[in-house]
Structures are given as structure tokens and as C-alpha cells.
Design an enzyme around this catalytic site. Sequence first.
Site, PDB file in Angstrom:
ATOM      1  N   ARG A  17       0.824  -1.208   0.000  1.00 33.65           N
ATOM      2  CA  ARG A  17       0.000   0.000   0.000  1.00 33.65           C
ATOM      3  C   ARG A  17       0.864   1.267   0.000  1.00 33.65           C
ATOM      4  O   ARG A  17       1.793   1.399  -0.773  1.00 33.65           O
ATOM      5  CB  ARG A  17      -0.985  -0.049   1.165  1.00 33.65           C
ATOM      6  CG  ARG A  17      -2.112  -1.071   0.955  1.00 33.65           C
ATOM      7  CD  ARG A  17      -3.155  -0.988   2.037  1.00 33.65           C
ATOM      8  NE  ARG A  17      -4.395  -1.648   1.651  1.00 33.65           N
ATOM      9  CZ  ARG A  17      -5.466  -1.697   2.424  1.00 33.65           C
ATOM     10  NH1 ARG A  17      -5.460  -1.114   3.610  1.00 33.65           N
ATOM     11  NH2 ARG A  17      -6.566  -2.306   2.021  1.00 33.65           N
ATOM     12  N   SER A  18       0.604   2.202   0.917  1.00 28.29           N
ATOM     13  CA  SER A  18       1.285   3.503   0.840  1.00 28.29           C
ATOM     14  C   SER A  18       2.753   3.466   1.232  1.00 28.29           C
ATOM     15  O   SER A  18       3.452   4.470   1.035  1.00 28.29           O
ATOM     16  CB  SER A  18       0.555   4.542   1.692  1.00 28.29           C
ATOM     17  OG  SER A  18      -0.600   4.993   1.021  1.00 28.29           O
ATOM     18  N   ALA A  19       3.240   2.354   1.732  1.00 26.83           N
ATOM     19  CA  ALA A  19       4.692   2.243   1.905  1.00 26.83           C
ATOM     20  C   ALA A  19       5.382   2.313   0.548  1.00 26.83           C
ATOM     21  O   ALA A  19       6.587   2.579   0.467  1.00 26.83           O
ATOM     22  CB  ALA A  19       5.047   0.946   2.632  1.00 26.83           C
ATOM     23  N   THR A  20       4.616   2.108  -0.520  1.00 25.90           N
ATOM     24  CA  THR A  20       5.118   2.310  -1.885  1.00 25.90           C
ATOM     25  C   THR A  20       5.637   3.724  -2.082  1.00 25.90           C
ATOM     26  O   THR A  20       6.580   3.956  -2.852  1.00 25.90           O
ATOM     27  CB  THR A  20       3.982   2.056  -2.905  1.00 25.90           C
ATOM     28  OG1 THR A  20       3.353   0.810  -2.625  1.00 25.90           O
ATOM     29  CG2 THR A  20       4.505   2.054  -4.318  1.00 25.90           C
ATOM     30  N   LYS A  21       5.025   4.690  -1.413  1.00 21.49           N
ATOM     31  CA  LYS A  21       5.390   6.095  -1.633  1.00 21.49           C
ATOM     32  C   LYS A  21       6.852   6.357  -1.336  1.00 21.49           C
ATOM     33  O   LYS A  21       7.480   7.200  -1.982  1.00 21.49           O
ATOM     34  CB  LYS A  21       4.507   7.008  -0.779  1.00 21.49           C
ATOM     35  CG  LYS A  21       3.043   7.076  -1.211  1.00 21.49           C
ATOM     36  CD  LYS A  21       2.250   8.025  -0.327  1.00 21.49           C
ATOM     37  CE  LYS A  21       0.814   8.230  -0.817  1.00 21.49           C
ATOM     38  NZ  LYS A  21      -0.051   7.079  -0.545  1.00 21.49           N
TER      39      LYS A  21
END
Length: 402
Positions: free
Chosen positions: A78-82
Site C-alpha cells: 500500500r502507501s509504503a510504496t510512496k
Amino acid sequence: MRPHGDRSEGIVVHGTVADGYEPVRDAFIRNFEQRGEQGAALAVHRDGRKVVDLWGGSTDPADPDAARWSEDTAVVIRSATKGAAAAVPHLLHQRGQLDLDAPVGSYWPEFKTAGKERILVRHLLAHRAGLPALEVPLTPEEVLEPGRAARALAAQTPEWQPGTAHGYHPHTFGWLLGELVVRASGGRSLGRWFADEVAAPLGLDLWIGLPDEIAADGRVARVAAREAPAPQPGALRTRPKRSVTEAYADPGSLTRRAFGAVVPKPDENDPAYRAAELPAANGIATARSLSAFYAALLGPLGAARRLFTPATLTQARSLESDGADRVLIVGTRFGLGYMLHGSACPLLGPGSFGHPGRGGSLGFADPETGVSFGYVTGALHRSVTSDPRPQAVIRALRSVVC
């Protein structure tokens, strides 16, 4: 490194820990015993050396009889992709291909409309562009069309005067950066650029857009929403005046519109979703590679595989946004593309930078101790920026290294 095969209520935790890091292993095991963990992995590097590498549980939270988590199991973060995505504009800047203080429209002319002419590249990275939501949400099918979301954002008017406030951009962060990278790099997508220039040289199992050959080998775990256990008696609980959960429940709130940019919610286990490049939301990684990525941002001084120069490292984690977040409601702290240590997202120490993923995943680095960290999970709890499972591990890690 000592191998471990500890059993916790039917869950076998495998892997290795270096001498002195046993409290970190114990905290990881307790996540299965006390905090509703069902399948996860944890990795920690210190000064580029792997000191913790653990995994356990099921690769499908909805099926207790599914295959066991292995050392090479990857999962949507999820937002750890950022955090991975943000490295690309920093590296383009480091190579002289992108000016962080230039208007976005100087690279992306179609963006210079509706009051966005003065939005700078750094505003995108620091969640200050005023574009956290789409005026009209996309369907799951539409979001998979390359460029569809970027064109919608190019036509929009900001929610606030860009640069004057900040609010987390849950989905739009990735679409904005993705189009910017295409324009600044001469046509290469952000996911392709990351694969070619970061993941391949470092040997990382970390993808923004899952390749067909990895999808076919069956080592990507499934994800599923799961209720976290009730806090134990005496556990610390804080409640802001209005929580993000309450704001999300309000259909008209900016919070709800920002997180609801895709309606209905996509199936994160769908092969088409995994294969798409969504730099804010659908990265897939092992914990080992997530930690190794952040270790490479730090890198031993002068190391051949150091990604960021000292100047870029300082630039990435310098405070850009601080205080009331118009989307997350609570006070948040951002550098350029990275969340910084604070009450909303406690990391190892004041100098730590990284990014959580809604539901439990987390990656970060701490330059002061030389520590990097990766936690990935298939059991997605309702946490947004501070999940109890990685937080428990961080507390144990802090007792070891600080």
C-alpha cells in the site's frame, strides 16, 4: 546470525537475528500472539548489514490452510510504496534532470491550468499541492488506464492555495509523481525507472507494477482486511478532537474524498491491479527488500551502491510540512516524499524518515543509528499511519540500538 524456528500458537516464525536483537524477534512473535498478526515478515539492517530477517504465518489471511509464508514471500505494501516512488524524483534531481524548485508545469505543460501554475515539484512531494482528491472518482477499471488519473488532475482546481497548507494525498501523490517522472525522464514510467535504476542494480524484490514472471511464480501473498484485537488493559490510547476514522465516515469530508478517489475499492489481489503502476498504493515487496532499499538510501559513505548523496539524503528528510493535516486531521510531518518521525507516525528517532502503508506495512531509515527497517503483512488492520504491530517491533528495536 542465529537461525530461529519459534512456535507461537500454531504459527512458526522462521529466520535469523544477530546477537543482541532477540528482543526484536520476541516482539515480532508477540504480534502473532497478541496483536492479530496472521502472516508477515520483518527485516532490519544496520550500517548496511542485515541483523534481523524473520517471517511467519499464512500467505492468505482468509484461508488458514493456505501456504506458509516463506523467506521470499512478497505482498502489497500500500502507501509504503510512496517511499520507494519518492526516491525516483530525488535521483532525477541528483542527476540534473529535475529541479525540485521548478513549476510542475515546466515539465508538464497541460498542468498549468486552474490555479496550478505556481505549484512546484517540491509541493507535490510534500503534500502541499492542494490536490488530494479527484473531483470525480475513478472506477477500478479507469484507474488502470495509463494517464487517465493524471489528465483528470491536470484539469482540476486545487482545494487550497498551493504551498500554503498540507494534506495527505493518498492516491493522487502517485499519479502526480508518475506523470512528472514520465515528462522529466524522457518517457520512462516511474515503475520502469525504479525497476531499471534501483531495484535491478540492488537486487531488490520490490516492484511498482508486478512483472508477469513474478506474478506467475506464486510467491505474492494475498491481502485481506482484518479486525485488530481490542487494546489490552492499560494500553495507551489517544483520541484527537476528530479522528481520521470519523472524518472518513463523513461522505462530504476531504478525508473521505481523498481516500475514495477510486470507487468501488479495487481488489488488491487482482492480477491486473498488481501489474498496474500505482506509485502511491500498489508496490509489492518483501520485508528484506524494503529494508534493503532504505539501507541503500543511507549507504556506507562512498559505497558503490549508495543511492542518495549526503546532500540528497538531507534534502529528502528536511522538514517541509508540519502541523494540522487537512486530510488526516491529526498533525503530520513530511519531508520531500517521506513521512518524518512524530506523534502521527512514530519511527525510531527524531531523524527517521520513511513511509507507512495503511493497514500495517512500514519502511524507514534512521541515519543517526544507521538502521533501516521493513515490515510487511497480509492482514490489513484499520490503522493509517501508526499500526500497533510495527510499532511494537520499533519499541523493541529502540531498546537495542538507542
